[in-house]
Enzyme design. Sequence first.
Site, PDB file in Angstrom:
ATOM      1  N   LYS A   1      -7.474   2.283  -2.899  1.00  0.00           N
ATOM      2  CA  LYS A   1      -7.100   1.796  -1.557  1.00  0.00           C
ATOM      3  C   LYS A   1      -7.140   2.958  -0.551  1.00  0.00           C
ATOM      4  O   LYS A   1      -7.560   2.794   0.595  1.00  0.00           O
ATOM      5  CB  LYS A   1      -5.708   1.156  -1.613  1.00  0.00           C
ATOM      6  CG  LYS A   1      -5.132   0.756  -0.278  1.00  0.00           C
ATOM      7  CD  LYS A   1      -5.649  -0.572   0.253  1.00  0.00           C
ATOM      8  CE  LYS A   1      -5.282  -0.765   1.717  1.00  0.00           C
ATOM      9  NZ  LYS A   1      -4.836  -2.055   2.107  1.00  0.00           N
TER      10      LYS A   1
ATOM     11  N   THR B   1       0.855  -1.188   0.000  1.00  0.00           N
ATOM     12  CA  THR B   1       0.000   0.000   0.000  1.00  0.00           C
ATOM     13  C   THR B   1       0.886   1.231   0.000  1.00  0.00           C
ATOM     14  O   THR B   1       1.617   1.474   0.974  1.00  0.00           O
ATOM     15  CB  THR B   1      -0.921   0.027   1.234  1.00  0.00           C
ATOM     16  OG1 THR B   1      -1.741  -1.140   1.212  1.00  0.00           O
ATOM     17  CG2 THR B   1      -1.799   1.270   1.232  1.00  0.00           C
TER      18      THR B   1
ATOM     19  N   LYS C   1       0.302   4.952   8.572  1.00  0.00           N
ATOM     20  CA  LYS C   1       1.070   5.129   7.324  1.00  0.00           C
ATOM     21  C   LYS C   1       0.110   5.412   6.162  1.00  0.00           C
ATOM     22  O   LYS C   1       0.307   6.340   5.382  1.00  0.00           O
ATOM     23  CB  LYS C   1       1.885   3.861   7.036  1.00  0.00           C
ATOM     24  CG  LYS C   1       2.490   3.815   5.632  1.00  0.00           C
ATOM     25  CD  LYS C   1       3.084   2.447   5.292  1.00  0.00           C
ATOM     26  CE  LYS C   1       2.107   1.360   4.999  1.00  0.00           C
ATOM     27  NZ  LYS C   1       1.674   1.125   3.659  1.00  0.00           N
TER      28      LYS C   1
HETATM   29  P1  NDP Z   1       5.542  -6.447   7.399  1.00  0.00           P
HETATM   30  O1  NDP Z   1       6.199  -5.363   8.171  1.00  0.00           O
HETATM   31  O2  NDP Z   1       5.119  -7.673   8.094  1.00  0.00           O
HETATM   32  O3  NDP Z   1       6.536  -6.907   6.186  1.00  0.00           O
HETATM   33  C1  NDP Z   1       7.174  -5.979   5.362  1.00  0.00           C
HETATM   34  C2  NDP Z   1       8.032  -6.725   4.358  1.00  0.00           C
HETATM   35  O4  NDP Z   1       8.670  -5.791   3.486  1.00  0.00           O
HETATM   36  C3  NDP Z   1       9.160  -7.548   5.012  1.00  0.00           C
HETATM   37  O5  NDP Z   1       9.363  -8.715   4.258  1.00  0.00           O
HETATM   38  C4  NDP Z   1      10.357  -6.593   4.888  1.00  0.00           C
HETATM   39  O6  NDP Z   1      11.606  -7.248   4.910  1.00  0.00           O
HETATM   40  C5  NDP Z   1      10.092  -6.007   3.522  1.00  0.00           C
HETATM   41  N1  NDP Z   1      10.757  -4.720   3.295  1.00  0.00           N
HETATM   42  C6  NDP Z   1      10.484  -3.543   3.926  1.00  0.00           C
HETATM   43  N2  NDP Z   1      11.290  -2.577   3.444  1.00  0.00           N
HETATM   44  C7  NDP Z   1      12.062  -3.143   2.491  1.00  0.00           C
HETATM   45  C8  NDP Z   1      13.075  -2.648   1.637  1.00  0.00           C
HETATM   46  N3  NDP Z   1      13.462  -1.366   1.658  1.00  0.00           N
HETATM   47  N4  NDP Z   1      13.648  -3.507   0.769  1.00  0.00           N
HETATM   48  C9  NDP Z   1      13.278  -4.802   0.749  1.00  0.00           C
HETATM   49  N5  NDP Z   1      12.314  -5.341   1.534  1.00  0.00           N
HETATM   50  C10 NDP Z   1      11.723  -4.514   2.394  1.00  0.00           C
HETATM   51  O7  NDP Z   1       4.334  -5.742   6.642  1.00  0.00           O
HETATM   52  P2  NDP Z   1       2.973  -6.412   6.104  1.00  0.00           P
HETATM   53  O8  NDP Z   1       3.292  -7.686   5.418  1.00  0.00           O
HETATM   54  O9  NDP Z   1       1.949  -6.376   7.167  1.00  0.00           O
HETATM   55  O10 NDP Z   1       2.537  -5.290   5.019  1.00  0.00           O
HETATM   56  C11 NDP Z   1       3.118  -5.231   3.735  1.00  0.00           C
HETATM   57  C12 NDP Z   1       2.320  -4.233   2.882  1.00  0.00           C
HETATM   58  O11 NDP Z   1       0.960  -4.679   2.788  1.00  0.00           O
HETATM   59  C13 NDP Z   1       2.288  -2.809   3.485  1.00  0.00           C
HETATM   60  O12 NDP Z   1       2.364  -1.864   2.467  1.00  0.00           O
HETATM   61  C14 NDP Z   1       0.934  -2.792   4.190  1.00  0.00           C
HETATM   62  O13 NDP Z   1       0.417  -1.464   4.315  1.00  0.00           O
HETATM   63  C15 NDP Z   1       0.082  -3.643   3.257  1.00  0.00           C
HETATM   64  N6  NDP Z   1      -1.088  -4.281   3.916  1.00  0.00           N
HETATM   65  C16 NDP Z   1      -0.979  -4.862   5.156  1.00  0.00           C
HETATM   66  C17 NDP Z   1      -2.095  -5.418   5.755  1.00  0.00           C
HETATM   67  C18 NDP Z   1      -2.013  -6.077   7.107  1.00  0.00           C
HETATM   68  O14 NDP Z   1      -3.070  -6.392   7.674  1.00  0.00           O
HETATM   69  N7  NDP Z   1      -0.840  -6.329   7.646  1.00  0.00           N
HETATM   70  C19 NDP Z   1      -3.415  -5.405   5.092  1.00  0.00           C
HETATM   71  C20 NDP Z   1      -3.410  -4.823   3.780  1.00  0.00           C
HETATM   72  C21 NDP Z   1      -2.286  -4.264   3.241  1.00  0.00           C
HETATM   73  P3  NDP Z   1      12.272  -7.699   6.340  1.00  0.00           P
HETATM   74  O15 NDP Z   1      11.695  -9.041   6.646  1.00  0.00           O
HETATM   75  O16 NDP Z   1      13.724  -7.732   6.062  1.00  0.00           O
HETATM   76  O17 NDP Z   1      11.893  -6.634   7.341  1.00  0.00           O
END
Ligand code: NDP
Length: 291
Positions: free
Chosen positions: A168, A93, A236
Amino acid sequence: MKIGFIGLGAMGMAMARNLHQTGLLVAAWNRTPDKAQSLASETGCLAAGSIKQLASNVDVCVLCVSADADVLEVVGELCRSLESGALVIDCSTVAAATARQAAEMLADQNIGFLDCPVSGGTEGAHNATLSIIVGGEIDNVTKAMPILNAMGKRIVHIGAVGSGQATKAVNQIAVAGINQAVSEALAFAAAEKLPLEKVIDALGGGAAGSWFLANRGPNMIRNEYPLGFRVTLHSKDLNICRDMAAVHGVQLPIVEMTLIHYQRLVEKGFGDEDISSLFRVKQELFSSSST
Ligand code: NDP
């Protein structure tokens, strides 16, 4: 199609597992490598040591990383490593402008792009019941449908690149308003010393009935806030909404008020709770009530 997945967080790991069920998942990369290694030992896919290695093994790449700068950083690397004709599907997102910027960067290398933000939370990611909102060209959408169908239940193509993320943002504003209404109403009901389970039951069948009241209300009245959707993540998203509204010269009252309330929750150490913990803030309104 050979698919690679980048970003094995709370959402991405479950989405990648569902993609594996289709037999299309070939490789995964995660910034913290042990998550990719654990998916690889579970599914037999390649745990890529770098984005470059992942890109050299796939022709479609699905991303689910945290925020705007993260998407642009990963897309910058993919521009240098994917073959011409490949497709990038971003399920993070972020702002609509970020989606358009990513699409332009990739188009220079003849790589397609779809913005595909999701809603439905971690439950939806695990159960492959996400709603997926799609922005991009129809040919790319058609190509992506087997992938999107493996991760979600309702797939809606809105329009051009960026329109998925803009929709979204619409969703996140509405969720903020529903959270405000339900948490404030139930705090008032508690102050009135009403039997709260009966209140939820009574309201559920009428105009105030909603998914949020039915699914989060019972937790709120027990002062329990299991995830769900984290306060910090919704903050965010509401900051994205704030910036998008500012382009129209407008401040949105629900967005502004909810950001203030979430900041209060973060300061008190509740930022990792479900957004329904807004009920804590609303209960405080009545804490000095004399009745
Ligand atoms: P998490 O914090 O659980 O995971 C984030 C992921 O992104 C991790 O794998 C992290 O790697 C990776 N990451 C972050 N920054 C970088 C970077 N600069 N380069 C490479 N990899 C990176 O977040 P979520 O899975 O909960 O959310 C992911 C997306 O989905 C977000 O945009 C969120 O807003 C959206 N979303 C989330 C929902 C929810 O209920 N959680 C629902 C709907 C949408 P590492 O493991 O190394 O930290």
